[in-house]
Design a protein around this motif. Structure first.
Motif, short mmCIF file in Angstrom:
data_model
loop_
_atom_site.label_atom_id
_atom_site.label_comp_id
_atom_site.label_asym_id
_atom_site.label_seq_id
_atom_site.Cartn_x
_atom_site.Cartn_y
_atom_site.Cartn_z
N GLN A 44 0.94 -1.09 -0.13
CA GLN A 44 0.25 0.04 -0.01
C GLN A 44 0.66 1.23 0.14
O GLN A 44 0.56 2.37 0.64
CB GLN A 44 -0.97 -0.06 1.36
CG GLN A 44 -1.64 -1.37 1.31
CD GLN A 44 -2.31 -1.61 0.10
OE1 GLN A 44 -2.76 -0.69 -0.66
NE2 GLN A 44 -2.05 -2.92 -0.28
N MET A 45 1.97 1.24 -0.60
CA MET A 45 3.07 2.38 -0.52
C MET A 45 2.40 3.34 -1.91
O MET A 45 1.81 2.95 -2.65
CB MET A 45 4.22 2.01 -0.91
CG MET A 45 4.83 1.23 0.47
SD MET A 45 6.55 0.20 0.07
CE MET A 45 7.43 1.61 0.02
N THR A 46 3.03 4.58 -1.64
CA THR A 46 2.29 5.50 -2.67
C THR A 46 3.12 5.64 -3.84
O THR A 46 4.27 4.94 -3.99
CB THR A 46 2.11 6.89 -1.98
OG1 THR A 46 3.29 7.35 -1.79
CG2 THR A 46 1.62 6.88 -0.64
N LEU A 47 2.62 6.44 -4.66
CA LEU A 47 3.27 6.63 -5.91
C LEU A 47 3.91 8.06 -5.75
O LEU A 47 4.58 8.85 -6.71
CB LEU A 47 2.39 7.05 -7.22
CG LEU A 47 1.99 5.81 -8.12
CD1 LEU A 47 0.89 6.39 -8.89
CD2 LEU A 47 2.92 5.28 -8.78
N GLY A 48 4.35 8.19 -4.36
CA GLY A 48 5.10 9.25 -4.16
C GLY A 48 5.94 10.16 -5.02
O GLY A 48 5.85 11.39 -5.23
N SER A 55 3.55 12.78 -0.34
CA SER A 55 3.13 12.32 0.77
C SER A 55 1.62 12.13 1.24
O SER A 55 0.99 13.04 0.46
CB SER A 55 3.67 13.04 2.00
OG SER A 55 3.10 14.16 1.87
N GLN A 239 -10.18 8.43 -7.55
CA GLN A 239 -9.11 9.46 -7.63
C GLN A 239 -8.12 9.48 -6.71
O GLN A 239 -7.04 9.63 -7.14
CB GLN A 239 -9.83 10.92 -7.90
CG GLN A 239 -10.82 11.08 -9.24
CD GLN A 239 -11.42 12.15 -9.16
OE1 GLN A 239 -11.08 13.33 -8.47
NE2 GLN A 239 -12.82 12.28 -9.80
N ILE A 240 -8.43 9.46 -5.36
CA ILE A 240 -7.50 9.49 -4.42
C ILE A 240 -6.72 8.03 -4.58
O ILE A 240 -5.39 8.15 -4.35
CB ILE A 240 -8.35 9.40 -2.83
CG1 ILE A 240 -8.95 10.77 -2.87
CG2 ILE A 240 -7.17 9.31 -1.77
CD1 ILE A 240 -9.55 10.89 -1.60
N VAL A 241 -7.48 6.77 -4.80
CA VAL A 241 -6.79 5.57 -4.88
C VAL A 241 -5.81 5.81 -6.16
O VAL A 241 -4.53 5.23 -6.17
CB VAL A 241 -7.72 4.36 -4.95
CG1 VAL A 241 -6.90 3.18 -5.28
CG2 VAL A 241 -8.35 4.37 -3.95
N GLY A 242 -6.33 6.47 -7.25
CA GLY A 242 -5.49 6.74 -8.35
C GLY A 242 -4.02 7.10 -8.08
O GLY A 242 -3.11 7.22 -8.74
N GLN A 243 -4.19 8.19 -7.25
CA GLN A 243 -2.94 8.76 -6.67
C GLN A 243 -2.17 8.19 -5.77
O GLN A 243 -1.15 7.99 -5.89
CB GLN A 243 -3.51 10.27 -6.05
CG GLN A 243 -2.38 11.58 -5.69
CD GLN A 243 -2.05 11.05 -4.38
OE1 GLN A 243 -2.86 10.94 -3.52
NE2 GLN A 243 -0.67 11.08 -4.19
N ASN A 244 -2.66 7.53 -4.62
CA ASN A 244 -1.98 7.11 -3.64
C ASN A 244 -2.02 5.47 -3.51
O ASN A 244 -1.30 4.88 -2.68
CB ASN A 244 -2.09 7.89 -2.21
CG ASN A 244 -3.63 7.10 -1.79
OD1 ASN A 244 -4.33 6.45 -2.23
ND2 ASN A 244 -3.89 8.26 -0.91
N PHE A 245 -2.79 4.95 -4.14
CA PHE A 245 -2.96 3.42 -4.50
C PHE A 245 -3.43 2.84 -2.97
O PHE A 245 -3.13 1.62 -2.75
CB PHE A 245 -1.69 2.75 -4.88
CG PHE A 245 -1.72 2.83 -6.46
CD1 PHE A 245 -2.03 1.69 -7.30
CD2 PHE A 245 -1.44 4.06 -7.08
CE1 PHE A 245 -1.91 2.08 -8.68
CE2 PHE A 245 -1.45 4.36 -8.32
CZ PHE A 245 -1.53 3.26 -9.18
N PHE A 247 -6.10 1.45 -1.72
CA PHE A 247 -7.72 1.26 -1.95
C PHE A 247 -8.11 0.79 -0.82
O PHE A 247 -9.46 1.35 -0.32
CB PHE A 247 -7.73 0.04 -3.06
CG PHE A 247 -6.50 -0.66 -3.30
CD1 PHE A 247 -5.99 0.01 -4.69
CD2 PHE A 247 -5.75 -1.71 -3.18
CE1 PHE A 247 -4.48 -0.35 -5.39
CE2 PHE A 247 -4.47 -2.40 -3.82
CZ PHE A 247 -4.01 -1.44 -4.75
#
Lengths: 585, 288
Positions: A44-48, A55, A239-245, A247
């Protein structure tokens, strides 16, 4: 921020019923178990780094419950929830209005209209809603109809809901016995008044669960409107998930918001169902009991006071109802074949005859619940709801008004009280809604009438709380409340247990004594002999024999009359033996 | 004051010299935000509606610091182009599959979201292309099926965005597989990138074909979950698309993108979002 949130939670749990609290708590528990916690896994890490300043909202190390809560109260998601609610409220309101109209068209007697409504429902229910939205948004501009996203969503969902709710509403309407409408019509209530006051309130309990399902479904399904640029809750969560994954956390938060909204709808459903549950309603409302107004239980004197129909043109003993050569057929089958009958003012006429002889049909023709095919029926010098066109009589368009003006009281075999209204409400419905008297006047009238039939103590009871005999007496009071010029009784005791027959006949007898003009279709031979001035024997749509009651019953001239009387006497046993004996071989 | 005037003179001279030696630079239009009425008369006073799907990182996505803000390569590039022209704009955010229909119907003016040029699409919309696309195959970590090219997809569960060229590529491959007597490609379409990544993560899909930059970022961020199986420099060019027949808007986009390329702004933005700047191609209008 968090302090405010916890206060909100406190308010929620304080204000909710225990069932709702259980739902809420079990959701939170389920959310904990069902994987929101998995957000701490490495997946669940981000596309930071590909996005600027990458962040996540609560930081990668923030504990997930906090993160979950921060998403639940994220203004970005709540704005999407608000959009979903707005679309649902507007589309549902418009959809229900359209759906009611469609349901009525589906029930109309005009085949082309019915076919049009059916086609609409068939089309809309049979095609994907996503395509409907895209069609409205992207195809209608080609013919100059350009709606913005929000309007498209509202229009699209409303048109869709119209089709679905039309069928739910239609189901609710047909679940209400057709006799309720007939009883309302006999009181002079128009179609829309009947729909609003009688049918829909009873249909609502059947309609509400289905409509609630649709509402919840629409609220959740509004996410498909993302294809036409509506940014509601699910799309925003995506959209949030698309940015930070993340889910699990984000979708759990969106799920919690949905659950809160749908819980509100469920609570509303409970409230609506209670509102339309007459039983519950009575318990809730502390209304003054009508019994307090007047202490007299049975007051025969009241009857004389309330049934005065002084605006009858015919004098006592003069013809008030003249039926000339009346014909009626259903689907090619002759039911009435040239009925001739005259009833004088103040007279009580009993109609006897086997089942299917056309007695009930004749009563319905008199009050114009059905139209005559040929011939005419004149009440006190005029027609009820007919106008002369050339030679023929045609039903007028304002039939309900004509019925109301005719003031013919009608009592049915199965009582047909309005099931959602108390005894007194049944009595005062038509005086208030049809004849426009004030509620306080109507109440006084209702109390007097219920007292006259000996039911004042039951004024605030619902029909199903009353025995059959009591219901029929309320029905008589209801018919009397329109100050009838003529009372019609259609086998008023046939549906009653034997021990309850007497109380109803006693009321009719009192009416006869009071001088009411009445036609009574009955199988109670002894009653007919004692109370009726004249007896008419009908068979196969014709008047076979008529005359003074003692003469027809004790000394019938026609073989068919004799046969019928003998059969009735056999079935009534000992009590009727003397009649058979009197009638002779 | 005199110094500044002197500097200005030098600058004019320098530009003049450059103009003489490099005519192409002189032809490059400049940002003239106050000349909308003369340069693009039909757009004066208009607000251009830019359609994008904010679930398509790193092209258009939400700003993690403020979800109400929009970031990404295409979002920034679009802003730069319209700011340069002095035309107002607003973003219309919707599902990717609804964007192109909305352009064609006139509900929005531009689709600007990593849209590939195809001849089929160009029958319905006009493009200004500005980069080429590269595709990456996202596989579970370690590329357990040792995938090295799209021809390895026979018999696999393959994820692609609904209505994308990747989906079309899998369909073509599916036909090829069957023609060779092999099992076909089981194509799984997803509505947004995150959903596609979940398919790979959960093992429901053996691979997912999507934009290379996105694939690489996912692998870099989640090395225990994903690997890049292979990459395809597909040769697809990427452009902004508008409804046919809007000459002023097409000119605005072409002018703006040329300026962004001439000034290096496009490469700057690409670098910011970890997109290989060498994927840039000269901005070009494509109407068929």
């Amino acid at each position: 921020m968090y302090g405010r949130n916890s206060r909100r939670f406190g308010w929620l749990s304080g204000g909710w019923g225990s069932a709702s609290k259980f739902v809420f708590i079990s959701f939170v528990a389920a959310a904990l178990l069902a994987g929101c916690g998995q957000s701490t896994s490495p997946g669940q890490m981000t596309l930071g780094q590909i996005v600027a300043g990458g962040s996540p909202v609560a930081g990668r190390d923030a504990s997930w419950p906090l993160e979950f809560v921060s998403y639940v109260f994220s203004g970005f998601l709540l704005a999407g929830a608000l959009t979903a609610v707005q679309i649902t409220v507007l589309a549902m309101s418009a959809g229900l209005v359209l759906g009611l109209g469609l349901a009525l068209v589906r029930l109309s007697s005009l085949a082309p209209l019915r076919a049009a409504a059916w086609t609409y429902i068939w089309m809309v229910r049979g095609t994907p809603q996503l395509l409907q939205l895209v069609f409205i948004y992207d195809a209608l501009p080609l013919i100059g109809l350009k709606f913005d996203s929000f309007t498209t969503a509202v229009v699209g969902f409303a048109l869709n809901e119209a089709a679905f709710s039309a069928e739910i509403i239609r189901g609710g309407i047909v679940s209400v016995s057709r006799n309720q409408s007939i009883a309302a019509a006999s009181l002079g209530m128009g179609r829309f008044l009947t729909l609003r006051r009688i049918i829909l309130p009873q249909a609502m309990r059947a309609i509400t669960p289905g409509i609630t399902n649709d509402t919840i479904g629409m609220l959740k399904l509004s996410s498909i409107a993302s294809v036409i640029f509506v940014n509601e809750l699910t799309f925003r969560a995506q959209q949030i998930v698309g940015q930070n994954f993340k889910f699990f956390t984000v979708f759990c938060a969106a799920g919690a918001i949905y659950l809160a909204m749908t819980s509100a709808i469920s609570l509303l459903q409970g409230w609506v169902e209670r509102h339309f549950d007459p039983e519950h309603d009575r318990k809730q409302r502390a209304r003054p009991r009508s019994g307090d107004i007047c202490g007299t239980e049975t007051d025969a004197a009241n009857l004389h006071g309330v049934i005065g129909s002084d605006d009858v043109a015919a004098g006592i003993g003069q013809p008030v109802l003249v039926s000339s050569n009346v014909w009626k057929s259903y689907g090619g089958r002759e039911v009435l074949s040239g009925i001739e009958l005259t009833v004088n003012r103040g007279e009580v006429v009993a109609i006897l005859g086997p089942s299917g002889s056309g007695k009930s049909t004749f009563l319905r023709l008199i009050s114009h619940l059905e139209s005559v095919d040929r011939g005419e029926i004149v009440l006190d010098g005029g027609h009820v709801g007919y106008e002369r066109r050339g030679e023929a009589l045609k039903p007028v368009s304002g039939l309900a008004k004509a019925r109301a003006d005719a003031r013919i009281g009608m009592v049915f075999q199965h009582f047909d009280l309005f099931n959602h209204l108390t005894a007194i409400e049944n009595v005062i419905e038509a005086p208030i809604r049809v004849h426009g008297i004030t509620r306080s006047e109507a109440k006084v009238l209702g109390v007097r009438l219920l007292a006259a039939v000996g039911l004042l103590g039951h004024a605030d009871d619902l029909p199903h709380r009353l025995s059959g005999g009591q219901q029929q007496r309320v029905a008589i009071a209801r018919a009397l409340a329109i100050r009838p010029r003529l009372m019609l009784f259609d086998e008023p005791t046939s549906a009653l247990d034997p021990e309850l027959v007497g109380e109803v006949l006693a009321v009719i007898r009192r009416l006869a004594d009071a001088g009411m003009t009445m036609i009574v279709v009955t199988h109670e031979i002894r009653f007919a002999r004692e109370v009726a001035d004249r007896v008419v024997f009908m068979d196969e749509g014709k008047v076979v024999e008529e005359g003074a009651s003692a003469q027809v019953i004790d000394n019938p001239q026609q073989p068919r009359t004799r046969r019928f009387l003998r059969r009735v006497a056999q079935s009534e046993g000992i009590d009727a033996e003397e009649i058979t004996a009197a009638a002779g071989p | 004051m005199p110094t500044r005037r002197g500097a200005l003179a030098v600058l004019i001279l320098a530009v003049g010299c450059l103009g003489a030696t490099l005519p192409s630079v002189a032809q490059t239009p400049a940002c003239e935000p106050d000349k909308v009425a003369t340069k693009y008369p039909s757009l004066a006073g208009k607000t251009i509606k830019i359609g994008a799907d904010p679930t398509s990182p790193p092209y258009v996505t939400r700003d993690p610091k403020d979800f109400n803000q929009l970031i990404g390569f295409d979002a920034d590039l679009a802003r730069a182009v319209f700011d340069c022209a002095g035309v107002k704009y607003e973003f219309f955010l919707g599902g990717w599959s609804g964007l192109l229909p909305a352009v064609i119907s006139g509900q929005i003016d531009v689709m600007w979201d990593n849209l590939y040029y195809t001849a089929e699409r160009a029958k319905q919309v006009d493009y200004v292309v500005y980069m080429v696309a590269a595709t990456g195959a996202l596989t579970p970590a370690g590329n357990p099926k040792k995938l090295s090219g799209i021809e390895d997809s026979c018999g696999l569960n393959a994820a692609a965005g609904l209505g994308t060229v990747e989906e079309a590529a899998f369909r073509e491959q599916d036909t090829k597989c069957r023609a060779e007597g092999k099992p076909g490609v089981n194509i799984m379409t997803y509505p947004d990138i995150a959903a596609g990544a979940r398919l790979v993560q959960s093992g429901r899909a053996d691979l997912m074909l999507t934009d290379l930059a996105l694939t690489d970022s996912l692998v870099k961020e989640n090395p225990t979950l994903y690997s890049r199986g292979y990459k395809i420099v597909s040769g697809f060019s990427v452009g902004a698309a508008i409804k046919k027949g809007n000459a002023d808007l097409l000119k605005l986009l072409a002018d703006g993108l040329k300026i962004m390329q001439a000034t290096g702004k496009q490469k700057d933005i690409a670098a910011k979002y970890a997109i290989d700047p060498s994927l840039q191609i000269d901005a070009e209008v494509k109407t068929s």
